[in-house]
Every structure is written in C-alpha cells, then in structure tokens.
Design an enzyme around this catalytic site. Structure first.
Site, PDB file in Angstrom:
ATOM      1  N   LYS A 138       0.313  -1.644   0.231  1.00 43.64           N
ATOM      2  CA  LYS A 138      -0.036  -0.216   0.708  1.00 43.64           C
ATOM      3  C   LYS A 138       0.364   1.633  -0.559  1.00 43.64           C
ATOM      4  CE  LYS A 138      -3.745  -1.737   3.104  1.00 43.64           C
ATOM      5  NZ  LYS A 138      -4.733  -2.228   1.540  1.00 43.64           N
ATOM      6  N   ARG A 164     -10.288 -11.907   1.439  1.00 40.79           N
ATOM      7  CA  ARG A 164     -11.186 -12.563   1.154  1.00 40.79           C
ATOM      8  C   ARG A 164     -10.660 -13.602   1.649  1.00 40.79           C
ATOM      9  NH1 ARG A 164     -11.353 -10.356  -4.925  1.00 40.79           N
ATOM     10  NH2 ARG A 164     -11.283  -8.312  -2.676  1.00 40.79           N
TER      11      ARG A 164
END
Ligand code: BES
Ligand code: MG
Ligand code: ZN
Length: 484
Positions: free
Chosen positions: A263, A337
């Site tokens: 990120k 996920r």
C-alpha cells in the site's frame, strides 16, 4: 456508567436534561423566563438542536440542557440516541460535574426500548480511548439519573442498553489499539478473556491447527508475518434444545500492509483497523451473551497480519484452500477474502452452521461507492436480508444491497486455477463478496463490507473520533431478529 432510575432529582445534581419534540408553542413546564430566552434565540426543540439554560437561585447554579427531537411524527430511535448523546456530552463539558438527571423524555410505546436507547447512547457517547496518553483529560461525569417512578421495563432496557454500549466500546478499544498492541495473539486473548467472563465457550487455535486443517488460503496470508495467526472460535448456546446454529465470521487482519502489492504510506496508516469486522463479531457475541436471545450462535475469526518477508506469499502464487479450491493470487492486498473463505468453510464444515454472516473491511471500492455512511451488503437470501434491514432500521447503522448477478462471476475466472483473488477494476465490492459466495455452499448468507465505517475522523453524535464499533449493534439486533 451508572444510570439509576430515581423518583426525585437527587440532591447535589446541578444539571438537568430535557428531551422533547418540536413545538409550535413552548410547553407549560417551562418558566416564563425560560420561554423568553428560548424565543429570543428561536429555540423550539428542532431535531439536533440543544439549548443550555443557566439559572442561579440564591447563588446556587442549576443548569438545564434542552435537546430537540424534531417533529413527533418523524421520530425514529436514532433521533433520541443522538439527542441523548449531544445533551450528555455538552453536560460532561461543564466542569466540575459528576452527575446529571434526565428529567423529561418522550413516551415511547415500550419503556424497555426507551431504556435501551438511553443506556446505549450514554455508554457510547462517553467513550474515550486514552489508555496511551500520559496526561488524561478527566471527565467527572459518573452518573446519569433518569427521573421516573420505579419501572421494571425501563430498568431492564437500561441494563440491556448499557451492556450493548459496553460491547461497542470493547470493540472500539480493540480497533483503536495500534497493531503493535493488538496482534493476532492479543486479539485472541481479549476475545478469550471477555468471552469466558461472559459465559461463552471460546477456543483459540494456533498455526499447527490451521495447517492441519488445510486452511491454505488463510495460512498463505499469515505466513509472511513474524506474529503468529490465531483462529478464534466463540460459541453462544441460547437454545440448547435446537441443533441449528447461526454463524458469524469477522475479518481479523490486525494489520494490512498490502504485502508485496504494498500500500501507499497514506493507505497504510489506518490499517490497524483492518480487524474491525472481527471486533464487530466479538463485540456482538458479548452483547448477545448478555441479552440471551433464544438461538445458538458461533463466531469464527481467522486473525493474522498481512506482511512482507522472505516467507510472504507472492503475486502469481497459486494457493489452496480448506474447501479444496485453488486460487491464483493476482494481488496480495486482496488478502481479506482469502482469510475469510477458509473461515467460512471452517464454520460450515466444523461448526455446522445453517446460515451465516461475514463482515469485513474488505474493499476500498466500498468507500468509493457508499462512503462512510452505509456498508455494502451482498447476499443470496431475501429473508436474511429482511432481518438485517430490520436490524439496521432499529440501530441506525445503515446498509445498502449490491447485486450478485451471474455475470460478475466471470470476472473471477482464472485460466490456471479455480478462481483468482481479484476481479479487476470493475465492481470491486461485488466481486469481493461473490468470491466469498463461492465458498458458502448455497447456505443462506449475508456479506457486509464495512471498509468505510470502521473509523470516524471526527466526533459525531454518539461516536467519538477513531474507532466506531460499527456493526456490533447491527449484528446483535440481527441475532435477536433471528431468535425464537
Ligand atoms: N483492507 C483493505 C480494504 C480497505 C481499504 C479497508 C480502505 C479500509 C479502507 C483490503 O484488504 C484491500 O486492500 N483491498 C483491496 C482489494 C483490491 C486489491 C482488489 C482494495 O480495495 O484496494
Ligand atoms: Mg489488503
Ligand atoms: Zn485488508
């Protein structure tokens, strides 16, 4: 916070709170002096407005804080929750003050509902996270009295509201704590200690168990970190005669650096909050154990960090999963996920739930789509959605459904594995939800993406800046709706 019900204003209480609906004409319980002052500033109990009346009697000061509830026919619980919070916080701003008394409030159909709203609003509004400050800003407010004749329902509601508020604050604490404090081990420890104290059954499992259960998707994310992952299981047995169990799964990334798909510096700042879904689930389990609805609920959290190291998973890796499906990792930052699908498979196979809800700070796309106002919901079950919508109406935590049309599934197809973990730029929140749907085996399922709701940059109503505790009340209310 203590919230005793009292028949008269206790001696020494120098601040009263008055909550009332909007008026064309100011009510008779006000003195002429009050009315004059209110007329001058055009205060007539409009929604969200407060007015402080300062009165000196023989040199003794007594203040009254008036909070408007707006038009009576447009009333909803959230209006009262916000008004109570606003009045309490402005009273707490007056120093020194250790107690206030709510002397007037609207007559709701149920005194229990009234008590709950007041209890949770007071508890949530007075929250602060100051554990790591050397110099604390002490507030003296310790007691909020409610003026009423003895009323069992009101007392019961207040106790429930306080329990719910405390569960929200418990979740807020875990989210506010930085990632160097709330590691997966510490998250598990807190869930364990609080869970046991609340009479829940709690199990914590380590990496050997995760590997032995072939939770390869979860382990692939976790293995890059020095901090060990922890699989947390909490069980509430509210209906021992029934073997049907509802499942809750919360995303528990105690830190998300993005992994090799790292990120930006700015994007990483808030990633201590990437376990807010698990905080919502754990908090809700505590509230549920206090409210005791007649239903069985099991929660699973696959807690870990998403880090970079020689052991970390790479972009391009093809990994397994407990369900046996293979997954091509095209972005290591789509890690949530991966942990969730193994937790979902685990809760279905090992805990035998008939249906489930998963909740997660899953996609930046949710923030783009719905901002910080509403969470996104993807589901395969209308009846469950209705129960969640009723809960949302009740708690004021907003949700909005996104579709799970077949066409979106194509975006998750891989040529060399059963699935890929990202669907590309389009419909990011939907494809993330539908990735999880691939693992629910057709069971009734709700997916809640709360990426934009975990943190609030500013203090708002009953939510101080920082962790919101979003979802604790929503899940608790859903479980109550699903109970017998
Ligand atoms: N934890 C993030 C999602 C997130 C973003 C939460 C902003 C709160 C605020 C999640 O793990 C993530 O990184 N998602 C990626 C997915 C993408 C790579 C498909 C995202 O949304 O960018
Ligand atoms: Mg990520
Ligand atoms: Zn994440």
């Amino acid at each position: 916070m203590n919230i005793p019900v009292v028949p008269t204003i206790p001696e020494g209480v120098k601040v009263s709170l008055v909550l009332d609906f909007q008026k064309n004409e100011l009510p008779d319980y006000l003195t002429d002096e009050m009315k004059n002052e209110m007329n001058q500033v055009e205060f007539n109990f409009k929604k969200g407005e407060t007015y402080s009346y300062i009165h000196k009697n023989n040199g003794e000061r007594h203040d009254t804080i008036f909070a408007g509830l707006g038009e009576q026919d447009k009333f909803e619980p959230e209006v009262l929750r916000k008004a109570v919070a606003k009045a309490i916080r402005s009273a707490a701003g007056f120093k020194p003050i250790d107690a206030v008394c709510i002397t007037r409030y609207p007559e709701l159909d149920s005194m229990q509902v009234l008590g709950r709203i007041i209890g949770e609003a007071v508890e949530m509004a007075m929250y602060k996270f100051d554990r790591l400050l050397s110099k604390k800003n002490e507030s003296n407010l310790k007691e909020v009295y409610i003026l009423d004749n003895f009323d069992m329902e009101l007392e019961q509601g207040i106790a429930e509201g306080i329990a719910i508020g405390k569960a929200v604050n418990f979740a807020r604490d875990m989210v506010n704590e930085p990632a160097n404090v709330v590691t997966p081990t510490e998250l598990a420890r807190r869930a364990y200690d609080a869970g046991i104290e609340h009479g829940l059954h709690v199990e914590i499992h380590n990496k050997e168990y995760i590997q032995a259960n072939k939770m390869d998707a979860y382990w692939s994310v976790a293995k890059g970190a020095s901090e060990e992952p922890k699989l947390i299981i909490m069980r509430y047995e509210g209906n021992p005669d029934s073997d049907s169990i509802f499942g809750l799964v919360g995303k528990g990334l105690t830190y998300d650096s993005g992994g090799y798909c790292i990120k930006t510096a700015d994007g990483m700042v808030t990633m201590k909050a990437d376990m807010a879904g698990s905080a919502a689930v754990i908090g809700a389990m505590l509230a549920i154990s206090d409210l005791k609805p007649k239903i069985n609920v099991t929660a699973v959290v696959a807690a870990c960090e998403n880090m970079i190291s020689g052991d970390a998973y790479r972009t391009g890796d093809i990994i397994g999963s407990m369900a046996g499906k293979t997954i091509e990792v095209l972005n290591t930052d789509a890690e949530g996920r991966l942990t969730l699908v193994d937790a979902v498979h685990y809760i279905i196979e090992k805990e035998k739930v008939f249906g489930l809800l998963d909740i997660a700070t899953l996609t930046g796309a949710q923030v783009v789509c719905l901002g910080t106002t509403a969470s996104a919901v993807v589901t395969n079950d209308e009846a469950l959605l209705e129960a969640l919508e009723a809960a949302s109406e009740h708690t004021g935590e907003k949700i909005w459904q996104l579709p799970n049309f077949e066409e979106y599934k194509d975006l998750l197809k891989s040529e060399i594995a059963d699935l890929k973990n990202v669907g590309g730029r389009e419909a990011g929140t939907i494809t993330a939800g539908m990735f999880i749907e691939e693992f629910v085996q057709g069971k009734p399922w709700l997916h809640v993406d709360m990426a934009g709701l975990a943190l609030s940059p500013k203090t708002k109503d009953y939510t101080p800046s920082g962790a919101t505790g979003w979802g604790v009340r929503l899940i608790t209310s859903l479980i109550e709706n699903l109970s017998e």
